[in-house]
Enzyme design. Structure first.
Site, PDB file in Angstrom:
ATOM      1  N   ARG A 155      83.236  32.042  97.091  1.00 26.41           N
ATOM      2  CA  ARG A 155      82.876  31.481  95.782  1.00 26.41           C
ATOM      3  C   ARG A 155      82.756  32.563  94.715  1.00 26.41           C
ATOM      4  O   ARG A 155      82.938  32.310  93.528  1.00 26.41           O
ATOM      5  CB  ARG A 155      81.532  30.738  95.865  1.00 26.41           C
TER       6      ARG A 155
ATOM      7  N   ASP B 139      85.015  27.215  97.270  1.00 32.99           N
ATOM      8  CA  ASP B 139      84.752  27.834  98.570  1.00 32.99           C
ATOM      9  C   ASP B 139      85.754  27.434  99.652  1.00 32.99           C
ATOM     10  O   ASP B 139      86.460  26.426  99.540  1.00 32.99           O
ATOM     11  CB  ASP B 139      83.368  27.409  99.066  1.00 32.99           C
TER      12      ASP B 139
ATOM     13  N   ASP C 142      90.883  16.433  92.999  1.00 32.48           N
ATOM     14  CA  ASP C 142      91.885  16.412  94.065  1.00 32.48           C
ATOM     15  C   ASP C 142      92.185  14.956  94.417  1.00 32.48           C
ATOM     16  O   ASP C 142      92.930  14.284  93.706  1.00 32.48           O
ATOM     17  CB  ASP C 142      91.363  17.235  95.256  1.00 32.48           C
TER      18      ASP C 142
ATOM     19  N   ASP D  89      84.546  21.349  89.474  1.00 33.48           N
ATOM     20  CA  ASP D  89      85.503  22.430  89.687  1.00 33.48           C
ATOM     21  C   ASP D  89      86.942  21.928  89.755  1.00 33.48           C
ATOM     22  O   ASP D  89      87.829  22.469  89.129  1.00 33.48           O
ATOM     23  CB  ASP D  89      85.137  23.240  90.954  1.00 33.48           C
TER      24      ASP D  89
ATOM     25  N   LYS E  37      94.620  18.999  90.635  1.00 31.57           N
ATOM     26  CA  LYS E  37      95.728  19.142  91.584  1.00 31.57           C
ATOM     27  C   LYS E  37      96.761  18.063  91.363  1.00 31.57           C
ATOM     28  O   LYS E  37      96.412  16.910  91.144  1.00 31.57           O
ATOM     29  CB  LYS E  37      95.200  19.001  93.016  1.00 31.57           C
TER      30      LYS E  37
ATOM     31  N   PHE F  65      95.462  24.611  98.648  1.00 33.18           N
ATOM     32  CA  PHE F  65      94.022  24.807  98.774  1.00 33.18           C
ATOM     33  C   PHE F  65      93.652  26.133  98.129  1.00 33.18           C
ATOM     34  O   PHE F  65      94.146  27.178  98.522  1.00 33.18           O
ATOM     35  CB  PHE F  65      93.589  24.775 100.240  1.00 33.18           C
ATOM     36  N   VAL F  66      92.795  26.083  97.119  1.00 27.68           N
ATOM     37  CA  VAL F  66      92.446  27.297  96.370  1.00 27.68           C
ATOM     38  C   VAL F  66      90.975  27.678  96.562  1.00 27.68           C
ATOM     39  O   VAL F  66      90.144  26.825  96.884  1.00 27.68           O
ATOM     40  CB  VAL F  66      92.739  27.125  94.860  1.00 27.68           C
TER      41      VAL F  66
HETATM   42  P1  5GP Z   1      88.202  15.108  95.736  1.00 34.88           P
HETATM   43  O1  5GP Z   1      87.003  14.261  96.039  1.00 34.88           O
HETATM   44  O2  5GP Z   1      88.792  14.852  94.360  1.00 34.88           O
HETATM   45  O3  5GP Z   1      89.241  15.051  96.822  1.00 34.88           O
HETATM   46  O4  5GP Z   1      87.770  16.611  95.806  1.00 34.88           O
HETATM   47  C1  5GP Z   1      86.843  17.122  94.964  1.00 34.88           C
HETATM   48  C2  5GP Z   1      86.014  18.193  95.623  1.00 34.88           C
HETATM   49  O5  5GP Z   1      86.628  18.726  96.804  1.00 34.88           O
HETATM   50  C3  5GP Z   1      85.888  19.333  94.663  1.00 34.88           C
HETATM   51  O6  5GP Z   1      84.725  19.204  93.884  1.00 34.88           O
HETATM   52  C4  5GP Z   1      85.864  20.532  95.585  1.00 34.88           C
HETATM   53  O7  5GP Z   1      84.531  20.801  95.948  1.00 34.88           O
HETATM   54  C5  5GP Z   1      86.652  20.123  96.795  1.00 34.88           C
HETATM   55  N1  5GP Z   1      88.066  20.575  96.717  1.00 34.88           N
HETATM   56  C6  5GP Z   1      89.175  19.852  96.433  1.00 34.88           C
HETATM   57  N2  5GP Z   1      90.285  20.609  96.447  1.00 34.88           N
HETATM   58  C7  5GP Z   1      89.869  21.864  96.742  1.00 34.88           C
HETATM   59  C8  5GP Z   1      90.555  23.134  96.886  1.00 34.88           C
HETATM   60  O8  5GP Z   1      91.761  23.287  96.740  1.00 34.88           O
HETATM   61  N3  5GP Z   1      89.765  24.204  97.194  1.00 34.88           N
HETATM   62  C9  5GP Z   1      88.416  24.111  97.354  1.00 34.88           C
HETATM   63  N4  5GP Z   1      87.775  25.226  97.647  1.00 34.88           N
HETATM   64  N5  5GP Z   1      87.739  22.951  97.225  1.00 34.88           N
HETATM   65  C10 5GP Z   1      88.458  21.842  96.915  1.00 34.88           C
HETATM   66 MG    MG Z   2      83.255  21.944  97.046  1.00 37.00          MG
END
Ligand code: 5GP
Ligand code: MG
Length: 181
Positions: free
Chosen positions: A163, A157, A101, A98, A129, A150-151
């Site tokens: 979702r 979710d 980040d 999805d 992001k 944060f979206v």
């Molecule tokens: P990362 O490991 O790159 O920090 O984050 C990846 C996971 O964190 C994504 O697959 C998602 O599930 C969650 N995540 C990261 N940013 C967001 C956000 O802005 N909103 C939501 N709902 N989930 C996020």
């Molecule tokens: Mg997630």
């Protein structure tokens, strides 16, 4: 649920027309190749369903459940909900997630899937992001770049809620505070 949304970043129609373009690109890149798509659950389920129906190739799909977020903050540690993955040797693998980040999640998944010896390993995300990433990782296909907010919605979710919103949006402060309780 709708009253908890402060602003909409991408309407469903905007997302779907961008997926048309991305699906075309992926179809061109993987034509004639043995492709396995790995969907990262839960957040990618709507994205995956909409994208894959636009790719007219004989691909295979497998799902991998991972979690790293709690509330609106990344935890840095990535939990795999299963220990086995599909046979990926002699397959070209495309990971669908999805959102990219901090990069912890995609980094951990790439490391795990690389152990299976695929012919190639690429990643595709709905959202990327614009933040400094904790891990050096990027996605090969990106539908939209977004600012550091944060979206929720379209699969994403907040503590497992929202979702099923058909668009990607930002929560009100009030909804975020309420969800913390
Ligand atoms: P990362 O490991 O790159 O920090 O984050 C990846 C996971 O964190 C994504 O697959 C998602 O599930 C969650 N995540 C990261 N940013 C967001 C956000 O802005 N909103 C939501 N709902 N989930 C996020
Ligand atoms: Mg997630």
């Amino acid at each position: 649920m709708l009253e908890d949304i402060r602003k909409i970043l991408f309407h469903e129609s905007t997302i779907l027309s961008r997926l048309d373009e991305m699906a075309h690109e992926i179809t061109t890149d993987y034509r004639g190749k043995d492709l396995t798509v790995i969907a990262i659950l839960n957040g990618s389920f709507i994205f995956v369903a909409d994208l894959l129906r636009r790719i007219p190739l004989p691909l295979q799909v497998d799902c991998l459940g991972v979690s790293s977020y709690h509330g609106t903050k990344t935890t840095g540690s990535v939990n795999f909900r299963q220990t086995t993955v599909a046979q990926l040797r002699d397959r070209h693998v495309l990971i669908l997630d999805d959102i990219l980040d901090s990069g912890h999640t995609l980094h951990a998944i790439q490391e795990r899937l690389a152990q299976e010896g695929p012919l190639s390993l690429r990643t595709c995300v709905l959202l990327r992001k614009q933040v400094e990433r904790a891990r050096e990782v990027d996605a090969d296909y990106v539908a939209f770049d977004i600012p550091n907010e944060f979206v929720v919605g379209y699969g994403l979710d907040y503590n497992e809620g929202y979702r099923n919103l058909p668009f990607v949006g930002v929560l009100t402060e009030d909804a975020i505070t309420r969800g913390m309780k």
